[in-house]
Write a protein that holds these residues in place. Sequence first.
Motif, mmCIF file in Angstrom:
data_model
loop_
_atom_site.group_PDB
_atom_site.id
_atom_site.type_symbol
_atom_site.label_atom_id
_atom_site.label_comp_id
_atom_site.label_asym_id
_atom_site.label_seq_id
_atom_site.Cartn_x
_atom_site.Cartn_y
_atom_site.Cartn_z
ATOM 1 N N ASP A 118 -14.291 -34.669 37.424
ATOM 2 C CA ASP A 118 -14.413 -33.499 38.301
ATOM 3 C C ASP A 118 -15.902 -33.305 38.561
ATOM 4 O OD1 ASP A 118 -14.801 -30.709 39.005
ATOM 5 O OD2 ASP A 118 -12.839 -30.232 38.159
ATOM 6 N N SER A 121 -17.806 -30.588 43.581
ATOM 7 C CA SER A 121 -17.010 -29.358 43.626
ATOM 8 C C SER A 121 -17.714 -28.125 44.199
ATOM 9 C CB SER A 121 -16.487 -29.034 42.213
ATOM 10 O OG SER A 121 -15.873 -30.160 41.656
ATOM 11 N N PRO A 122 -18.282 -28.235 45.395
ATOM 12 C CA PRO A 122 -18.940 -27.057 45.976
ATOM 13 C C PRO A 122 -17.919 -26.061 46.540
ATOM 14 C CG PRO A 122 -18.989 -28.868 47.541
ATOM 15 C CD PRO A 122 -18.315 -29.398 46.300
ATOM 16 N N ASN A 123 -18.404 -24.900 46.877
ATOM 17 C CA ASN A 123 -17.524 -23.904 47.480
ATOM 18 C C ASN A 123 -17.555 -24.006 48.999
ATOM 19 O OD1 ASN A 123 -16.752 -22.930 44.993
ATOM 20 N ND2 ASN A 123 -18.473 -21.501 44.900
ATOM 21 N N HIS A 158 -13.264 -30.770 43.211
ATOM 22 C CA HIS A 158 -12.507 -29.519 43.055
ATOM 23 C C HIS A 158 -13.205 -28.426 43.877
ATOM 24 C CE1 HIS A 158 -9.771 -27.015 40.527
ATOM 25 N NE2 HIS A 158 -10.724 -26.097 40.563
ATOM 26 N N GLY A 160 -14.104 -25.208 46.083
ATOM 27 C CA GLY A 160 -13.667 -23.814 46.035
ATOM 28 C C GLY A 160 -13.175 -23.400 47.409
ATOM 29 N N TYR A 314 -10.242 -17.676 39.136
ATOM 30 C CA TYR A 314 -10.810 -19.035 39.010
ATOM 31 C C TYR A 314 -10.167 -19.752 37.819
ATOM 32 C CZ TYR A 314 -14.694 -22.421 38.268
ATOM 33 O OH TYR A 314 -15.471 -23.545 38.077
ATOM 34 N N ASP A 318 -7.800 -23.252 37.177
ATOM 35 C CA ASP A 318 -8.218 -24.336 36.290
ATOM 36 C C ASP A 318 -7.174 -24.657 35.219
ATOM 37 O OD1 ASP A 318 -10.474 -25.920 36.782
ATOM 38 O OD2 ASP A 318 -11.803 -24.202 36.537
ATOM 39 N N TYR A 336 -15.639 -33.063 33.117
ATOM 40 C CA TYR A 336 -16.113 -32.069 34.083
ATOM 41 C C TYR A 336 -17.631 -32.111 34.136
ATOM 42 C CZ TYR A 336 -11.490 -29.856 33.526
ATOM 43 O OH TYR A 336 -10.147 -29.587 33.488
ATOM 44 N N VAL A 338 -20.012 -29.833 35.273
ATOM 45 C CA VAL A 338 -20.199 -28.457 35.734
ATOM 46 C C VAL A 338 -21.294 -27.860 34.849
ATOM 47 C CG1 VAL A 338 -19.074 -26.237 36.138
ATOM 48 C CG2 VAL A 338 -17.727 -28.332 36.267
ATOM 49 N N GLN A 342 -20.805 -22.508 32.469
ATOM 50 C CA GLN A 342 -19.331 -22.405 32.456
ATOM 51 C C GLN A 342 -18.709 -22.950 31.164
ATOM 52 O OE1 GLN A 342 -17.240 -23.337 36.090
ATOM 53 N NE2 GLN A 342 -18.985 -22.820 37.356
ATOM 54 N N HIS A 345 -15.843 -20.892 29.860
ATOM 55 C CA HIS A 345 -14.693 -21.034 30.759
ATOM 56 C C HIS A 345 -13.862 -22.264 30.370
ATOM 57 C CE1 HIS A 345 -12.550 -21.410 34.621
ATOM 58 N NE2 HIS A 345 -12.928 -22.671 34.624
ATOM 59 N N PHE A 346 -14.546 -23.376 30.120
ATOM 60 C CA PHE A 346 -13.806 -24.596 29.795
ATOM 61 C C PHE A 346 -13.214 -24.555 28.380
ATOM 62 C CE2 PHE A 346 -16.228 -26.117 33.487
ATOM 63 C CZ PHE A 346 -15.153 -26.534 34.253
HETATM 64 N N1 ARG Z 1 -16.696 -24.527 42.608
HETATM 65 C C1 ARG Z 1 -17.208 -24.292 41.283
HETATM 66 C C2 ARG Z 1 -18.605 -23.710 41.377
HETATM 67 O O1 ARG Z 1 -19.248 -23.848 42.400
HETATM 68 C C3 ARG Z 1 -17.261 -25.534 40.437
HETATM 69 C C4 ARG Z 1 -15.916 -26.103 40.121
HETATM 70 C C5 ARG Z 1 -15.960 -26.996 38.938
HETATM 71 N N2 ARG Z 1 -14.697 -27.551 38.610
HETATM 72 C C6 ARG Z 1 -13.686 -26.898 38.038
HETATM 73 N N3 ARG Z 1 -12.565 -27.517 37.807
HETATM 74 N N4 ARG Z 1 -13.799 -25.628 37.680
HETATM 75 O O2 ARG Z 1 -19.068 -23.160 40.397
#
Ligand code: ARG
Length: 577
Positions: A118, A121-123, A158, A160, A314, A318, A336, A338, A342, A345-346
Amino acid sequence: MNIQKLLQKKIKQSFLKNKIPKHFNPIIQCVTNKPNIHYQINGIIQIANILKKNPSELAKNIINMSELNQLCSKITVTYPGFINLTLNVQWIQKKLEKSYTCFRLNISYTNPKTVVIDYSSPNVAKEMHVGHLRSTIIGDATARILEFLGNKVIRANHIGDWGIQFGMLITYLQNKKKINILENMPLKKLEIYYKKAKLKFDKEKNFLQKTKKNVVLLQSGDLHVTKIWKKLVNITIKENQLIYDQLGVSLKKKHILGESFYSKLLPSIINDLLKQKIAVIKKGSVIVFLKELKNKLGDDMGVIIQKSDGAFLYISTDIACLKYRFNDLKADRIIYYVDSRQQQHFQQIEIICRKSGYIANNFKIEHHIFGMMLSNDNKPFKTRSGKNIKLTKLIHESIERAKEIIKQKNPGLLGEKLNKIAHVIGIGSLKYADLSKNRKMNYVFNWDNMLRFEGNTALYIQYAYTRILSIFKKNKISQFNLKNNIILLENQEIKLGIQLLQFEEILYSAAKKGVPHIICSYLYRLSVSFSHFYEKYPIFLENKIHIKYSRLKLSALIAKTIKIGLSLLGIKTVDYM
Ligand code: ARG
């Protein structure tokens, strides 16, 4: 060829023959500072102490029982119990010949695993900025490395692309009558609208209500709203793809598996977690309390997975996503990329998924954290006014700066040729500056350091590569079909041969921990060794043809290793500069 692994296996066998208990393992270390010693076996002294034996006696017995004849030409014990190995030159030569003829350097394949990575993964509806760089390029390098070793890699971008922000943006665009001109709208514009929408959302009740309505419409699959949403997503995907292509990142549209993909799975997951009594309803919200993690008050940490207004979060996505990757994609490893903020979160999703049986009890997700990019003043790397620097700008500047440097070096280079080389060097330097640092650390981004011809830079390695190619070009010899044998005579040359064979162990370590920086330092050291060797033994001053051609072949193998090594980092080479 993994020399370390081979030695490990052989010495371990001898350990067992010497009745050393199973849990003791030999420590194999590569030796670089002694001309005639290539590897050392450590740890025997400690084992001897524990077993109440004489260390040098034990070391000698280990040697006697080990089957290293083919592999080593000399084995000695130094006081009090170190074993020194000198590899057999014929053996090294034979292995090098194999690497030379094999398109992938005779690197052995791993026992293949399905690995989901993963990364990036931008938004949606925002331009990519420097904050996305590390995840994108470190993740991509790891994907390439794992794939090269024979794994089935599933790249997962992934993005957003789901949530209340779309409700806001769509509402704003509707209010301002912009829906019809959405077709050719640049992402930059969308980002501005999104910021304005957010302001309105926070202040105006009407706007808030309309937004909520739009979210409901989107979630229920309303055709009109879905169509607008799709357009927003497509604008983003299209522009991001340009960045990936410019950066030489292997992500394509087919690798996008964004948040929206999981939205349909969320209600049943929430129900299931409630049914399994892992989640509870409190004041209308669905919450999981985790005894494994504590909040600031020292109580079990509560994690909201559905808000009282029915909205998912969010983390809800996940959870569904991890379940899908484990059960449907049948992942053996899930990595991941990231940033470290985070981490909690994980931890939460892993614990929740384990409790609910969505992943196996012993399955561990791998959150490969990375540090921040800093400016020279050690503050986060941003524009003067404190904004995030866009990736398009960063890429542009890298290429322009590379162009200046190449023009200085080779003023005759112009036009398209110059542009092409500047692109490879600019992007290569940008990526290498990042990849060469231990990903867990913050690093200072410095244009001058990253575009230098000396030191651990892409330029240094890319230049070493062009130097080797020019040896062949000047003498009108092809580097590919050399039929002579490699004969290693000088110590320096033997060491260089061993260094080449060590590429495999470097790749395997990088793949295991997701740390491409060790490949960078390997390629750098290899380039330095070549340069020293070439200075001491200029190939074309050598009178003996067989030695001259052997050295040419060795140089060709170095060039090939550099090219493959850089390509695994997602960095290209040029034939001249
Ligand atoms: N879109 C998220 C961000 O900009 C990152 C996603 C990472 N991947 C995931 N499975 N949460 O922070």
